[in-house]
Scaffold this motif. Structure first.
Motif, PDB file in Angstrom:
ATOM      1  N   HIS A  57       0.996  -1.148   0.049  1.00 37.07           N
ATOM      2  CA  HIS A  57      -0.190   0.021   0.118  1.00 37.07           C
ATOM      3  C   HIS A  57       1.108   1.288   0.100  1.00 37.07           C
ATOM      4  O   HIS A  57       1.956   1.311   0.599  1.00 37.07           O
ATOM      5  N   THR A  81      -6.905   1.931  -2.823  1.00 37.64           N
ATOM      6  CA  THR A  81      -6.983   0.662  -3.200  1.00 37.64           C
ATOM      7  C   THR A  81      -7.454  -0.584  -2.491  1.00 37.64           C
ATOM      8  O   THR A  81      -7.459  -0.193  -1.068  1.00 37.64           O
ATOM      9  N   LYS A  83      -6.536  -4.293  -1.501  1.00 43.01           N
ATOM     10  CA  LYS A  83      -5.558  -5.506  -1.654  1.00 43.01           C
ATOM     11  C   LYS A  83      -6.094  -6.946  -1.331  1.00 43.01           C
ATOM     12  O   LYS A  83      -6.454  -7.022  -0.204  1.00 43.01           O
ATOM     13  N   CYS A  92       0.681 -10.707  -2.531  1.00 46.03           N
ATOM     14  CA  CYS A  92      -0.532  -9.817  -2.916  1.00 46.03           C
ATOM     15  C   CYS A  92      -0.901 -10.408  -4.100  1.00 46.03           C
ATOM     16  O   CYS A  92      -0.207 -10.673  -5.023  1.00 46.03           O
ATOM     17  N   THR A  95      -4.741  -6.325  -6.838  1.00 46.32           N
ATOM     18  CA  THR A  95      -4.992  -4.889  -6.326  1.00 46.32           C
ATOM     19  C   THR A  95      -6.131  -4.483  -7.118  1.00 46.32           C
ATOM     20  O   THR A  95      -6.208  -4.513  -8.457  1.00 46.32           O
TER      21      THR A  95
END
Length: 107
Positions: A57, A81, A83, A92, A95
């Protein structure tokens, strides 16, 4: 509520700024915290040790949710965003963009 029954079990201190959100996995084995330091930390609930720090982030992590099966963490941020993270590999997975403002709540 009887305040004498409230105990401080542990203090989680690895974040560099205030913690904005906390979640516990459905199996009760991990705590997940999101902070203004732009990170998410995964903690062992028994030892209170930090297992991993998730980065990606670009601004404060405001909110967290854990999927019902306990396999994924979902995070929302001031960076507009959301995620999706794998709770075991710490990667991750996606996104999600397109919000016009910060993400403050997940359910």
């Amino acid at each position: 509520m009887d305040k004498s029954l409230i105990l401080n079990m542990a203090t989680l201190t690895d974040h560099k700024d205030i913690i904005c959100s906390i979640a516990i996995t459905p199996n009760g084995k991990k705590i997940v915290s999101g902070s203004r330091d732009k990170t998410i930390k995964i903690w062992n609930i028994n030892s209170y040790k930090c297992l991993a720090t998730l980065t990606g982030h670009k601004n404060s992590v405001n909110c967290l949710a854990i999927t019902p099966n306990g396999n994924s963490i979902i995070s929302g941020s001031w960076d507009k965003t959301i995620k999706i993270w794998d709770i075991n590999s710490y990667e991750c997975l996606a996104t999600l963009t397109g919000h016009k403002n910060s993400v403050y709540c997940l359910a």
